[in-house]
Scaffold this motif. Structure first.
Motif, PDB file in Angstrom:
ATOM      1  N   GLY A   1      -0.587   4.689  -1.956  1.00  0.00           N
ATOM      2  CA  GLY A   1      -1.749   4.408  -2.786  1.00  0.00           C
ATOM      3  C   GLY A   1      -3.048   4.635  -2.055  1.00  0.00           C
ATOM      4  N   LEU A   2      -4.077   3.904  -2.462  1.00  0.00           N
ATOM      5  CA  LEU A   2      -5.390   4.001  -1.844  1.00  0.00           C
ATOM      6  C   LEU A   2      -5.284   3.753  -0.349  1.00  0.00           C
ATOM      7  CD1 LEU A   2      -8.552   4.059  -2.153  1.00  0.00           C
ATOM      8  CD2 LEU A   2      -8.405   1.567  -2.420  1.00  0.00           C
ATOM      9  N   GLY A   3      -5.955   4.588   0.443  1.00  0.00           N
ATOM     10  CA  GLY A   3      -5.907   4.418   1.890  1.00  0.00           C
ATOM     11  C   GLY A   3      -7.165   4.913   2.558  1.00  0.00           C
TER      12      GLY A   3
ATOM     13  N   PRO B   1      -5.509   8.188   7.443  1.00  0.00           N
ATOM     14  CA  PRO B   1      -4.679   9.318   7.002  1.00  0.00           C
ATOM     15  C   PRO B   1      -3.201   8.956   6.930  1.00  0.00           C
ATOM     16  CG  PRO B   1      -6.287  10.044   8.619  1.00  0.00           C
ATOM     17  CD  PRO B   1      -6.389   8.551   8.571  1.00  0.00           C
ATOM     18  N   ASN B   2      -2.566   9.327   5.803  1.00  0.00           N
ATOM     19  CA  ASN B   2      -1.124   9.181   5.584  1.00  0.00           C
ATOM     20  C   ASN B   2      -0.654   7.727   5.505  1.00  0.00           C
ATOM     21  OD1 ASN B   2      -0.788  12.051   5.763  1.00  0.00           O
ATOM     22  ND2 ASN B   2      -0.891  11.860   7.992  1.00  0.00           N
ATOM     23  N   THR B   3      -1.568   6.778   5.382  1.00  0.00           N
ATOM     24  CA  THR B   3      -1.200   5.362   5.333  1.00  0.00           C
ATOM     25  C   THR B   3      -1.911   4.684   4.178  1.00  0.00           C
ATOM     26  OG1 THR B   3      -0.921   5.321   7.741  1.00  0.00           O
ATOM     27  CG2 THR B   3      -1.103   3.193   6.619  1.00  0.00           C
ATOM     28  N   GLY B   4      -1.160   3.938   3.369  1.00  0.00           N
ATOM     29  CA  GLY B   4      -1.734   3.241   2.233  1.00  0.00           C
ATOM     30  C   GLY B   4      -2.339   1.896   2.626  1.00  0.00           C
ATOM     31  N   LEU B   5      -3.224   1.401   1.804  1.00  0.00           N
ATOM     32  CA  LEU B   5      -3.911   0.135   2.035  1.00  0.00           C
ATOM     33  C   LEU B   5      -3.300  -0.936   1.140  1.00  0.00           C
ATOM     34  CD1 LEU B   5      -6.361  -1.472   3.245  1.00  0.00           C
ATOM     35  CD2 LEU B   5      -7.650  -0.713   1.235  1.00  0.00           C
ATOM     36  N   SER B   6      -2.871  -2.050   1.723  1.00  0.00           N
ATOM     37  CA  SER B   6      -2.337  -3.166   0.953  1.00  0.00           C
ATOM     38  C   SER B   6      -3.468  -3.839   0.194  1.00  0.00           C
ATOM     39  CB  SER B   6      -1.652  -4.174   1.883  1.00  0.00           C
ATOM     40  OG  SER B   6      -1.358  -5.369   1.186  1.00  0.00           O
ATOM     41  N   LEU B   7      -3.374  -3.854  -1.135  1.00  0.00           N
ATOM     42  CA  LEU B   7      -4.406  -4.502  -1.939  1.00  0.00           C
ATOM     43  C   LEU B   7      -4.412  -6.010  -1.720  1.00  0.00           C
ATOM     44  CD1 LEU B   7      -4.035  -2.530  -5.298  1.00  0.00           C
ATOM     45  CD2 LEU B   7      -5.649  -2.134  -3.434  1.00  0.00           C
ATOM     46  N   ILE B   8      -3.243  -6.582  -1.443  1.00  0.00           N
ATOM     47  CA  ILE B   8      -3.162  -8.021  -1.195  1.00  0.00           C
ATOM     48  C   ILE B   8      -3.863  -8.365   0.112  1.00  0.00           C
ATOM     49  CG2 ILE B   8      -1.626  -9.998  -0.953  1.00  0.00           C
ATOM     50  CD1 ILE B   8      -1.589  -8.609  -3.695  1.00  0.00           C
ATOM     51  N   ARG B   9      -3.651  -7.556   1.119  1.00  0.00           N
ATOM     52  CA  ARG B   9      -4.313  -7.817   2.406  1.00  0.00           C
ATOM     53  C   ARG B   9      -5.813  -7.578   2.296  1.00  0.00           C
ATOM     54  NH1 ARG B   9      -4.393  -8.660   7.532  1.00  0.00           N
ATOM     55  NH2 ARG B   9      -5.470  -7.305   9.005  1.00  0.00           N
TER      56      ARG B   9
ATOM     57  N   GLY C   1       0.797  -1.215   0.000  1.00  0.00           N
ATOM     58  CA  GLY C   1       0.000   0.000   0.000  1.00  0.00           C
ATOM     59  C   GLY C   1       0.826   1.260   0.000  1.00  0.00           C
ATOM     60  N   GLN C   2       2.141   1.143   0.199  1.00  0.00           N
ATOM     61  CA  GLN C   2       3.021   2.307   0.214  1.00  0.00           C
ATOM     62  C   GLN C   2       4.468   1.858   0.059  1.00  0.00           C
ATOM     63  OE1 GLN C   2       2.001   4.168   3.919  1.00  0.00           O
ATOM     64  NE2 GLN C   2       2.404   2.348   5.115  1.00  0.00           N
TER      65      GLN C   2
END
Length: 398
Positions: A170-172, A175-183, A110-111
């Motif tokens: 990426g998508l999150g 705030p200020n933290t991306g979301l793992s698409l795999i998770r 995600g980042q």
């Protein structure tokens, strides 16, 4: 102390739990009973194929720095950042490796993070990719700005200023933290892995028998052992394929795929489509060709560029604008990718596009030659041209 540690000013403390905490956060079992972390997801072939398709495509597209000059623009070859973006972000990493690895980490975690080394005047000297899962991001409760904490595997720590971090997020939903698409898609991926493992176990046990022997009555142990030895001899070594002679009134019934077997195959195919939905990669790029035709193959390629790659490319250029340009430079400079390598993959399409662009007055002949690494011609042959039915007097000298 290494150069990397010197420029980061890392300090050593005992008891670092950064990697352990990351592992515990990810090691949650899915509904299929399989723990799917970002790294474990790569063991599933469709996920690996999708991550490669996106990250390697982003890595191969050239990224350049441009400068606005009134209504015109030109490539900023004299700016130090142009070399970092198009050639070497740091002495041991090429631009392709940097963009490919950072994009892959972005998809998986995600980042992605890199350390920005600056001169005293704020100019960027080099951009060093940081190990995955080594940076923790927190949000300042007062200013809502991100705060970065670097923790390496040997226990060294350092708080990084926002100006020292290239943060590709990426998508999150935090705030200020991306979301793992795999998770986020771990349940669908976990089911796909479970199906793969089940198929592997079946193959490890010799797949399924080709048929069954039916006997009208009960067989004693000696007869069963004699039949087993006889059949094994007929299906191994130089005697393989010989004619079997059945006894005791036996009958051979061949086995074929039933509806359950066919549904298992369909489920495996469906899980590939699930990965396509999660990572937004066309099924054709995952080698699932059942729904691909000559009519839609080209359209799927355009969709990959417009719906899959362009969001990543936009994220890259905006992150470069935010993290690598000073406030004064942002007025005149910006980064942009050249997508022509994907839009015109074959020679015929490229030449046809150049001819139309030159004839329509959109491109000078020497610009087209430069894109093909050919020397400029200069003179009258290199001037901008316009269609005969639109030009006015003197237009050919424009």
């Amino acid at each position: 102390m290494s150069f990397f540690r010197r420029i980061l000013g890392l300090e050593t403390r005992s008891g670092s739990l950064g990697e352990l905490e990351a592992l515990l956060r990810e090691a949650h079992e899915t509904a299929a009973g399989i723990a799917v972390s970002s790294d474990a997801g790569l063991e599933y072939a469709p996920v690996l194929g999708a991550v490669r398709a996106i990250s390697e495509s982003v890595g191969m597209l050239p990224c350049h720095l441009y400068r606005r000059d009134g209504d015109d623009r030109r490539r900023a070859d004299d700016h130090p950042l142009e070399k970092l973006l198009s050639r070497l972000p740091c002495p041991w990493t090429t631009a392709y490796q940097f963009k490919t690895d950072m994009t892959a980490a972005l998809i998986l975690d995600g980042q992605a993070f890199a350390h920005v080394a600056r001169a005293s005047d704020g100019r960027v000297l080099e951009v060093v990719p940081l190990p995955r899962k080594s940076v923790t991001v927190e949000t300042d409760p007062q200013t809502l700005e991100p705060r970065y904490r670097l923790s390496l595997s040997d226990g060294t720590h350092r708080d990084l200023d926002r100006t020292e971090v290239f943060h590709l997020r990426g998508l999150g939903v935090v705030p200020n933290t991306g979301l793992s698409l795999i998770r986020a898609g771990r349940h669908a991926i976990g089911l796909g892995i479970a199906l793969e493992r089940h198929a592997s176990r079946i193959m490890a046990r010799g797949a399924r028998p080709s048929g069954l022997l039916k006997a009208p009555g009960r067989l004693n142990a000696q007869t069963i052992e004699r039949l087993k030895s006889s059949l094994q001899a007929l299906h191994s070594g130089s005697e393989s394929g010989s004619t079997a002679v059945l006894e005791e009134g036996m009958d051979f019934a061949p086995l074929t795929f039933n509806s359950v077997d066919m549904q298992f195959q369909e489920m495996r195919t469906f899980q590939v489509a699930e990965v396509s939905r999660i990572l937004r990669v066309p099924l054709s790029l995952l080698s699932e060709m059942s729904r691909v035709t000559h009519a839609n193959a080209e359209s799927l390629g355009r969709q990959f560029l417009s719906l899959t790659l362009l969001p990543y490319l936009r994220l890259w250029v905006e992150t470069i604008y935010r993290d690598l340009l000073t406030e004064d430079e942002r007025e005149d400079y910006y980064a942009e990718h050249t997508t022509g390598a994907l839009e015109m993959a074959d020679l015929g399409s490229r030449i046809d596009a150049y001819v139309k662009a030159i004839a329509g007055g959109l491109m000078e002949p020497d610009e087209a030659r430069a894109r093909e690494n050919l020397p400029a011609r200069g003179g009258e042959a290199a001037k901008l041209r316009f269609p005969m039915n639109t030009e006015t007097g003197g237009a050919t000298d424009a």
